[in-house]
Design a protein around this motif. Structure first.
Motif, mmCIF file in Angstrom:
data_model
loop_
_atom_site.group_PDB
_atom_site.id
_atom_site.type_symbol
_atom_site.label_atom_id
_atom_site.label_comp_id
_atom_site.label_asym_id
_atom_site.label_seq_id
_atom_site.Cartn_x
_atom_site.Cartn_y
_atom_site.Cartn_z
ATOM 1 N N UNK A 193 2.572 2.365 -5.514
ATOM 2 C CA UNK A 193 2.155 1.163 -4.784
ATOM 3 C C UNK A 193 0.733 1.315 -4.267
ATOM 4 N N UNK A 194 0.461 2.466 -3.674
ATOM 5 C CA UNK A 194 -0.876 2.734 -3.138
ATOM 6 C C UNK A 194 -1.926 2.732 -4.242
ATOM 7 N N UNK A 195 -1.650 3.412 -5.339
ATOM 8 C CA UNK A 195 -2.620 3.518 -6.429
ATOM 9 C C UNK A 195 -2.896 2.167 -7.086
ATOM 10 N N UNK A 196 -1.866 1.324 -7.203
ATOM 11 C CA UNK A 196 -2.062 0.022 -7.840
ATOM 12 C C UNK A 196 -2.858 -0.925 -6.953
ATOM 13 N N UNK A 216 8.119 -0.420 -6.769
ATOM 14 C CA UNK A 216 7.499 0.884 -6.987
ATOM 15 C C UNK A 216 7.512 1.743 -5.734
ATOM 16 N N UNK A 217 7.398 3.053 -5.934
ATOM 17 C CA UNK A 217 7.394 4.008 -4.843
ATOM 18 C C UNK A 217 6.078 4.029 -4.093
ATOM 19 N N UNK A 237 0.801 -1.232 0.000
ATOM 20 C CA UNK A 237 0.000 0.000 0.000
ATOM 21 C C UNK A 237 0.828 1.274 0.000
ATOM 22 N N UNK A 238 2.161 1.135 0.043
ATOM 23 C CA UNK A 238 3.021 2.304 0.077
ATOM 24 C C UNK A 238 3.545 2.631 1.459
#
Length: 355
Positions: free
Chosen positions: A134-137, A129-130, A112-113
């Motif tokens: 990460x959160x958006x995906x 991923x950053x 989730x980031x």
């Protein structure tokens, strides 16, 4: 030349804990001890962080956390520390510098980031991923909005909020105007299999939403499709983005199990998938476009459904499974990387792209 210090995070306080242990066992054994100083950090289901210096076999069977040599450890957000802090029983604290964090935490706490943000605060390079990507995906609602805006098709869906439970009948009526049963209900920001159920009518939909809301305050109802389940890996290497070949999960029964009301797990992974050149090119081009649209870094696995020649993006996994039999390593092996070579390449890429 000094060995790179790699902190491997595994376990986690989520439903994906056991999946993470499988990934960690493969990665810990796959990292060459001649190249890396490996620092295993396990997180229990209760959320306790422990430095684990023992046998990797205990990671595989889950007994690692009972090792008497474990000690509490955390990633320090202090730039000066640039690593982990270990806490011993006599109140001593010891710092250990870390060059790279390889998080194998799956689910809402690992993808989730949150971990990525902690590494950013600490100034430590990490794989993948950053925080924002990460959160958006992981957020199925956010990712679909972004993909649809970029002209990438996703499965038709309807969005529910936990706060709407008091007025659920009205929202279900709205959903029934755009989707037909059965629908696939799942939490919006968890791994796809967590809290997910098939609903064949309104009563089952209400029950499925209650389960989904026990995991997250947002839920998604997807229109179910009986299409082909395809996956493609995307990775960066030497500053360029590459896509692998395409695999397919071939089910031994219908993907929708009407008796058990869940997506059937019985199936085999077929590589390469039997596709026309046109189909393969379209999937690869779409996967690379998704990688760029979502601002992914390092690597990701893209899952698609191909239904009547229409291609739908179903999932973007910024932290795919890393056990050797998982889809991502299988696709990377088919692309010419041994398991050890894949790990080396991903670590080198993270170091090259650090900011």
């Amino acid at each position: 030349m000094a060995k790179l210090k790699i902190a491997v995070l595994f376990g986690g306080a989520s439903k994906d804990h056991d999946v993470s242990l499988k990934s960690a066992y493969s990665v810990l054994n796959g990292l060459s001890p001649s190249k890396y100083e490996i620092i295993p950090i396990g997180i229990t289901k209760a959320g306790r962080w422990l430095y684990y210096p023992g046998s990797y076999e205990a990671v595989a069977d889950g007994s690692w956390e009972s090792d008497p040599d474990c000690c509490p450890a955390i990633i320090s957000p202090d730039y000066v520390h640039h690593g982990i802090m270990k806490f011993f029983g006599n109140d001593d604290v010891s710092g250990q510098r870390v060059d790279v964090v390889f998080s194998l935490l799956h689910g809402k706490y690992g993808e989730s980031g949150r971990i990525q943000s902690l590494c950013k605060l600490a100034g430590i390079t990490f794989l993948g991923s950053g925080p924002e990507a990460s959160c958006n995906c992981l957020d199925k609602m956010q990712s679909r909005m972004m993909l649809n805006k970029a002209g990438i098709d996703t499965v038709s869906y309807y969005y529910f909020e936990r706060s709407e439970m008091t007025n659920l009948d009205k929202n279900i009526e709205k959903m029934e105007n755009v989707l037909s049963y059965p629908v696939y209900v799942k939490p919006a920001s968890c791994s796809s299999a967590i809290g997910a159920n098939i609903a064949f009518d309104r009563e089952e939909l209400v029950n499925a939403l209650k389960i989904a809301f026990s995991h997250h305050h947002k839920a998604i109802a997807d229109q179910t499709l009986n299409g082909r389940e395809l996956s493609c890996a995307v990775y960066e290497n030497m500053g360029k983005v590459f896509t692998t070949g395409i695999s397919e999960v071939v089910r031994s029964q219908s993907a929708i199990d009407e008796n058990c009301n869940f997506i059937a797990k019985t199936g085999t992974l077929q590589y390469p998938a039997e596709l026309s050149k046109q189909q393969e090119d379209k999937i690869k081009a779409t996967a690379e476009k998704i990688f760029r649209v979502m601002d992914c870094s390092g690597f990701a696995r893209m899952d698609f459904t191909l239904c009547d020649e229409n291609l739908y993006c179903c999932k973007i996994a910024t932290m795919p499974g890393f056990s050797e039999e998982s889809v991502f390593p299988v696709l990377m092996k088919a692309a010419g990387f041994s398991f050890e070579e894949m790990l080396d390449m991903l670590i080198e890429n993270a170091l090259e792209n650090k900011s």
